[in-house]
Scaffold this motif. Structure first.
Motif, PDB file in Angstrom:
ATOM      1  N   TRP A 139       0.788  -1.003   0.004  1.00  0.00           N
ATOM      2  CA  TRP A 139      -0.242  -0.030   0.147  1.00  0.00           C
ATOM      3  C   TRP A 139       0.797   1.435   0.061  1.00  0.00           C
ATOM      4  O   TRP A 139       0.310   2.442   0.010  1.00  0.00           O
ATOM      5  CB  TRP A 139      -0.846   0.122   1.244  1.00  0.00           C
ATOM      6  N   LEU A 147      -7.221   4.005   0.715  1.00  0.00           N
ATOM      7  CA  LEU A 147      -7.071   2.692   1.582  1.00  0.00           C
ATOM      8  C   LEU A 147      -8.267   2.776   2.501  1.00  0.00           C
ATOM      9  O   LEU A 147      -8.891   3.351   2.640  1.00  0.00           O
ATOM     10  CB  LEU A 147      -5.807   3.452   2.621  1.00  0.00           C
ATOM     11  N   THR A 151      -6.184   0.194   7.171  1.00  0.00           N
ATOM     12  CA  THR A 151      -5.018   0.623   6.680  1.00  0.00           C
ATOM     13  C   THR A 151      -4.538   2.008   6.760  1.00  0.00           C
ATOM     14  O   THR A 151      -3.321   2.186   7.104  1.00  0.00           O
ATOM     15  CB  THR A 151      -5.279   0.209   5.054  1.00  0.00           C
ATOM     16  N   ARG A 152      -5.260   2.888   6.696  1.00  0.00           N
ATOM     17  CA  ARG A 152      -4.872   4.347   7.162  1.00  0.00           C
ATOM     18  C   ARG A 152      -4.420   4.289   8.398  1.00  0.00           C
ATOM     19  O   ARG A 152      -3.327   4.975   8.667  1.00  0.00           O
ATOM     20  CB  ARG A 152      -6.138   5.245   6.957  1.00  0.00           C
TER      21      ARG A 152
END
Ligand SMILES: Nc1ncnc2c1ncn2[C@@H]1O[C@H](COP(=O)(O)OP(=O)(O)OP(=O)(O)O)[C@@H](O)[C@H]1O
Length: 221
Positions: A139, A147, A151-152
């Protein structure tokens, strides 16, 4: 935006120093909008301490972390590396990761990690190592809007923990993570503490139990 913050320079530099405890909280009443919210019994966090900040919904955990990060009034009596919350030395010593930490729209995940390290005059390698441990390699070229929420959050956590600052304030860091990532984050928290970082972590769960953290339970004022 919680991270990045001003780069520490010269005498602002605040590497872990046992003589300057990362966080000193006196007995205080946490107030929001002029109303008492919760009472805290005093405590001092020293390098290597992990504090589990707990309490029911609405008890004031996020409010306390925001106040310690200097984002709102309420904890003026606290001292971070012997300085007032919100002061430059305090901010330079503190990594603050709220829930749903915002990321800049115009930087990829990898660029954000490099930018954060450069702004703080820190090596980027620890940030990238953490990103790898949290499964972020694929990523790193993605934009924040591409995202998922979890994931962020991993990007924000990689940046914050990787800076290796004296104090970390993490609000529900496990909340959006999958099982493998929770284990990786717990290992990262443990490693930071072992290296002399102090951490304040809110969670409603028992994720921190293996670390035998200190606890602070917010009680209604
Ligand atoms: N700026 C503000 N103005 C007025 N009230 C506020 C403000 N910020 C927070 N509050 C109130 O303060 C209380 C504590 O909120 P806070 O988010 O700190 O609780 P919390 O312990 O983190 O809860 P949760 O476990 O649900 O995340 C809530 O009642 C909230 O509505």
């Amino acid at each position: 935006m919680p991270l990045p913050a001003p780069a520490p320079t010269g005498s602002d530099r605040t590497d872990a120093d046992p003589a300057r405890p990362p966080l000193t909280l006196p007995d205080l009443t946490l107030c929001v909008a002029g109303r008492p919210l919760a009472t805290l019994r005093g405590l001092t966090l020293r390098p290597g301490d992990v504090l589990h900040l707990q309490g029911p919904n609405g008890a004031g955990k996020t409010t306390l972390l925001r106040a310690l990060a200097g984002e709102q009034p309420g904890a003026e009596a606290a001292r971070i590396v012997s300085c007032a919350p919100g002061s430059l030395p305090a901010r330079a010593a503190t990594a603050w990761v709220p829930t749903d930490a915002p990321l800049p729209d115009d930087l990829s995940a990898g660029e954000f990690l490099h930018f954060t390290a450069a702004l703080w005059s820190r090596p980027v390698a620890p940030l990238l190592t953490l990103a790898g441990a949290l499964g972020l390699e694929r990523w790193l070229d993605a934009w924040p809007q591409e995202l998922s929420r979890g994931t962020r959050q991993k990007v924000a956590l990689s940046a914050a923990l990787g800076l290796e600052l004296p104090l970390m304030l993490l609000d529900e860091p496990f909340g959006t993570l999958d099982t493998a990532s929770r284990a990786a984050l717990l290992a990262a928290v443990q490693a930071r503490a072992a290296a002399g970082g102090a951490l304040v972590v809110t969670t409603h769960g028992a994720e921190l139990a293996p670390l035998h953290p200190r606890t602070l339970t917010l009680a209604p004022a």
